[in-house]
Enzyme design. Structure first.
Site, mmCIF file in Angstrom:
data_model
loop_
_atom_site.group_PDB
_atom_site.id
_atom_site.type_symbol
_atom_site.label_atom_id
_atom_site.label_comp_id
_atom_site.label_asym_id
_atom_site.label_seq_id
_atom_site.Cartn_x
_atom_site.Cartn_y
_atom_site.Cartn_z
ATOM 1 N N TYR A 99 -41.695 -52.485 58.237
ATOM 2 C CA TYR A 99 -41.143 -52.808 56.919
ATOM 3 C C TYR A 99 -41.992 -53.944 56.347
ATOM 4 O O TYR A 99 -41.910 -55.083 56.783
ATOM 5 C CB TYR A 99 -39.686 -53.229 57.009
ATOM 6 C CG TYR A 99 -38.744 -52.143 57.503
ATOM 7 C CD1 TYR A 99 -39.078 -50.794 57.403
ATOM 8 C CD2 TYR A 99 -37.521 -52.468 58.070
ATOM 9 C CE1 TYR A 99 -38.210 -49.803 57.854
ATOM 10 C CE2 TYR A 99 -36.647 -51.489 58.521
ATOM 11 C CZ TYR A 99 -37.000 -50.161 58.414
ATOM 12 O OH TYR A 99 -36.144 -49.185 58.866
ATOM 13 N N THR A 145 -31.494 -42.727 47.246
ATOM 14 C CA THR A 145 -30.703 -42.016 46.229
ATOM 15 C C THR A 145 -29.239 -42.351 46.465
ATOM 16 O O THR A 145 -28.536 -41.653 47.193
ATOM 17 C CB THR A 145 -30.901 -40.485 46.358
ATOM 18 O OG1 THR A 145 -32.296 -40.207 46.461
ATOM 19 C CG2 THR A 145 -30.320 -39.767 45.156
ATOM 20 N N PHE A 178 -29.236 -44.903 55.841
ATOM 21 C CA PHE A 178 -28.828 -44.432 54.515
ATOM 22 C C PHE A 178 -27.300 -44.287 54.419
ATOM 23 O O PHE A 178 -26.796 -43.286 53.886
ATOM 24 C CB PHE A 178 -29.492 -43.094 54.158
ATOM 25 C CG PHE A 178 -30.989 -43.142 53.977
ATOM 26 C CD1 PHE A 178 -31.660 -44.354 53.807
ATOM 27 C CD2 PHE A 178 -31.744 -41.971 53.952
ATOM 28 C CE1 PHE A 178 -33.046 -44.390 53.633
ATOM 29 C CE2 PHE A 178 -33.125 -42.002 53.769
ATOM 30 C CZ PHE A 178 -33.773 -43.215 53.616
ATOM 31 N N PRO A 179 -26.513 -45.251 54.922
ATOM 32 C CA PRO A 179 -25.048 -45.112 54.853
ATOM 33 C C PRO A 179 -24.536 -45.058 53.421
ATOM 34 O O PRO A 179 -23.458 -44.514 53.166
ATOM 35 C CB PRO A 179 -24.538 -46.373 55.570
ATOM 36 C CG PRO A 179 -25.652 -47.365 55.439
ATOM 37 C CD PRO A 179 -26.905 -46.545 55.511
ATOM 38 N N LEU A 180 -25.328 -45.618 52.488
ATOM 39 C CA LEU A 180 -24.941 -45.599 51.071
ATOM 40 C C LEU A 180 -25.776 -44.575 50.299
ATOM 41 O O LEU A 180 -25.767 -44.560 49.081
ATOM 42 C CB LEU A 180 -25.125 -46.991 50.451
ATOM 43 C CG LEU A 180 -24.296 -48.102 51.100
ATOM 44 C CD1 LEU A 180 -24.684 -49.466 50.543
ATOM 45 C CD2 LEU A 180 -22.809 -47.843 50.888
ATOM 46 N N GLY A 181 -26.540 -43.762 51.021
ATOM 47 C CA GLY A 181 -27.392 -42.774 50.368
ATOM 48 C C GLY A 181 -28.853 -43.187 50.313
ATOM 49 O O GLY A 181 -29.693 -42.411 49.876
ATOM 50 N N LEU A 184 -25.336 -42.745 46.784
ATOM 51 C CA LEU A 184 -24.299 -41.719 46.716
ATOM 52 C C LEU A 184 -23.686 -41.664 45.326
ATOM 53 O O LEU A 184 -23.374 -42.708 44.740
ATOM 54 C CB LEU A 184 -23.190 -42.038 47.728
ATOM 55 C CG LEU A 184 -23.537 -41.908 49.208
ATOM 56 C CD1 LEU A 184 -22.466 -42.568 50.048
ATOM 57 C CD2 LEU A 184 -23.682 -40.432 49.571
HETATM 58 N N1 LIG Z 1 -34.618 -45.028 61.388
HETATM 59 C C1 LIG Z 1 -35.066 -44.767 60.194
HETATM 60 O O1 LIG Z 1 -35.934 -43.888 60.008
HETATM 61 C C2 LIG Z 1 -34.526 -45.536 59.026
HETATM 62 C C3 LIG Z 1 -34.778 -45.077 57.715
HETATM 63 C C4 LIG Z 1 -34.254 -45.794 56.651
HETATM 64 C C5 LIG Z 1 -33.496 -46.925 56.869
HETATM 65 N N2 LIG Z 1 -33.270 -47.386 58.130
HETATM 66 C C6 LIG Z 1 -32.415 -48.583 58.379
HETATM 67 O O2 LIG Z 1 -31.137 -48.344 57.827
HETATM 68 C C7 LIG Z 1 -30.769 -49.424 56.974
HETATM 69 C C8 LIG Z 1 -29.859 -48.898 55.883
HETATM 70 O O3 LIG Z 1 -30.536 -47.963 55.077
HETATM 71 P P1 LIG Z 1 -31.072 -48.289 53.618
HETATM 72 O O4 LIG Z 1 -31.059 -49.756 53.366
HETATM 73 O O5 LIG Z 1 -32.344 -47.569 53.451
HETATM 74 O O6 LIG Z 1 -30.049 -47.513 52.681
HETATM 75 P P2 LIG Z 1 -28.500 -47.767 52.283
HETATM 76 O O7 LIG Z 1 -27.914 -48.860 53.088
HETATM 77 O O8 LIG Z 1 -27.853 -46.436 52.281
HETATM 78 O O9 LIG Z 1 -28.645 -48.171 50.753
HETATM 79 C C9 LIG Z 1 -29.426 -49.227 50.326
HETATM 80 C C10 LIG Z 1 -29.540 -49.100 48.817
HETATM 81 O O10 LIG Z 1 -28.247 -49.245 48.228
HETATM 82 C C11 LIG Z 1 -28.223 -50.375 47.369
HETATM 83 N N3 LIG Z 1 -26.943 -51.060 47.614
HETATM 84 C C12 LIG Z 1 -26.546 -51.702 48.717
HETATM 85 N N4 LIG Z 1 -25.298 -52.159 48.597
HETATM 86 C C13 LIG Z 1 -24.890 -51.798 47.356
HETATM 87 C C14 LIG Z 1 -23.691 -51.982 46.626
HETATM 88 N N5 LIG Z 1 -22.659 -52.643 47.166
HETATM 89 N N6 LIG Z 1 -23.608 -51.486 45.379
HETATM 90 C C15 LIG Z 1 -24.646 -50.812 44.820
HETATM 91 N N7 LIG Z 1 -25.814 -50.598 45.470
HETATM 92 C C16 LIG Z 1 -25.927 -51.087 46.728
HETATM 93 C C17 LIG Z 1 -29.411 -51.216 47.740
HETATM 94 O O11 LIG Z 1 -29.917 -51.886 46.601
HETATM 95 P P3 LIG Z 1 -29.773 -53.509 46.457
HETATM 96 O O12 LIG Z 1 -30.848 -54.098 47.299
HETATM 97 O O13 LIG Z 1 -29.951 -53.708 44.986
HETATM 98 O O14 LIG Z 1 -28.393 -53.856 46.917
HETATM 99 C C18 LIG Z 1 -30.404 -50.162 48.214
HETATM 100 O O15 LIG Z 1 -31.084 -49.596 47.109
HETATM 101 C C19 LIG Z 1 -32.094 -49.981 56.482
HETATM 102 O O16 LIG Z 1 -31.952 -51.296 55.971
HETATM 103 C C20 LIG Z 1 -32.949 -49.857 57.721
HETATM 104 O O17 LIG Z 1 -32.742 -50.988 58.551
HETATM 105 C C21 LIG Z 1 -33.767 -46.690 59.203
#
Ligand SMILES: NC(=O)c1ccc[n+]([C@@H]2O[C@H](COP(=O)([O-])OP(=O)(O)OC[C@H]3O[C@@H](n4cnc5c(N)ncnc54)[C@H](OP(=O)(O)O)[C@@H]3O)[C@@H](O)[C@H]2O)c1
Length: 292
Positions: free
Chosen positions: A63, A219, A213-216, A221
């Site tokens: 990252y 993209t 991607f717990p919140l999508g 959710l």
């Molecule tokens: N193993 C793998 O291949 C892999 C791949 C991807 C991710 N990951 C891990 O999984 C973690 C979680 O995934 P992720 O961060 O990609 O996706 P996520 O948690 O599903 O969503 C993050 C996105 O949602 C927004 N967000 C967060 N909280 C919000 C809220 N309360 N209201 C509105 N928007 C909100 C964030 O923007 P803001 O910053 O503006 O809040 C960001 O754009 C990552 O941080 C990473 O550590 C692992």
């Protein structure tokens, strides 16, 4: 302040962690590449998360690359004794921000040393081997050569525990024959439930399931049903999405990602949100077609 312990705990490697954790990927720059736009807020988000009781943080040295780990170290080192940092190896970033496979023994070994150096650690708590054999997710293929390298690094004392990411049930079975596997990290949320059966199998085996991607993810959710349930409960759609995951299975650990202090607090508060049966039934009806 939110009591995140209300969401319960689960044993992950050497520690019992709060099921409400934090994913650090959003702390790098746009496209998970380069420095963040606002480094001071990135540091503040991490400190606020730990202050609120988060003791499970997901990261990787790819990252940025290096950026997220360097921010983690600056914000939190020396780390609290109960903090579990989970990192992952198996990819390398190109100068054009591309994501490239990096499974050669020298690349895997280098990745472990990069994580150790940039996090300021002598041993890594948990390292996920991120297989990602498919273009958009898991695909079959042997993980034996790369997992054998990681298991050897564990024997050398550089890694305490091993997990797998972007893997199929077949690869998990293969992996468990090579090393003890403490967690699986795959793409899963209200709208992407391909791992439903796997999640239940891992619960029975006592292995943590950590949805990315717990919140999508990229993209977020979007679903009318999710919005309706949230409005009825006086919560936000993102809080309901997280609460649904927490209620899905006790071995499911959350690592929602955010670069925003306000979103962090909003997400942490989902630890106290209990979804009534009617809301759960409505949310269970959301399909890949209904939400994206
Ligand atoms: N193993 C793998 O291949 C892999 C791949 C991807 C991710 N990951 C891990 O999984 C973690 C979680 O995934 P992720 O961060 O990609 O996706 P996520 O948690 O599903 O969503 C993050 C996105 O949602 C927004 N967000 C967060 N909280 C919000 C809220 N309360 N209201 C509105 N928007 C909100 C964030 O923007 P803001 O910053 O503006 O809040 C960001 O754009 C990552 O941080 C990473 O550590 C692992």
């Amino acid at each position: 302040m939110t009591d995140i312990s209300k969401a319960g705990t689960f044993t992950l490697g050497s520690h019992t962690v709060n099921r409400m954790g934090y994913g650090a990927m959003q702390l790098a720059g746009p496209g998970v590449f380069g420095p963040p736009k606002d480094r001071a807020t990135a540091l503040a988000v991490l400190r606020a998360a730990v202050e609120a009781g988060v003791n499970h943080i997901d990261t990787s040295d790819f990252y940025g690359p290096h950026v997220t780990n360097e921010i983690l170290r600056e914000a939190l080192h020396p780390y609290k004794a109960d903090l579990t940092i989970v990192t992952k190896i198996g990819a390398r970033r190109g100068a054009d921000a591309s994501w490239n496979p990096a499974f050669a023994p020298a690349e895997l070994t280098q990745a472990v040393h990069d994580n150790l150096r940039n996090l300021g650690l002598d041993v890594l708590d948990v390292v996920n081997l991120r297989a990602m054999f498919g273009v958009h997710g898991p695909a079959e293929g042997s993980i034996e050569p790369s997992l054998t390298v990681l298991a050897e690094l564990q024997r050398q004392g550089l890694v305490r525990h091993i997990g797998l990411s972007n893997v199929t049930p077949t690869q998990i079975a293969q992996g468990r024959g090579i090393a003890e596997i403490v967690c699986i990290q795959n793409n899963y949320n209200l709208a992407h439930r391909e791992d439903d059966a796997l999640l239940d199998d891992l619960a029975a085996a006592g292995i943590a399931y950590v949805p990315y991607f717990p919140l999508g993810g990229f993209t977020p959710l979007q679903s009318a049903t999710l919005n309706d349930v949230a409005a009825t409960l006086g919560a936000t759609p993102m809080q309901v999405a997280l609460a649904w995951l927490l209620q899905r299975s006790p071995n499911l650990l959350l690592i929602p990602g955010t670069s925003s202090l306000a979103h962090l607090q909003e997400n942490l508060a989902a630890a106290e949100l209990v979804l009534p049966p009617g809301a759960l039934a409505a949310l269970d009806g959301i399909t890949n077609e209904a939400a994206q």
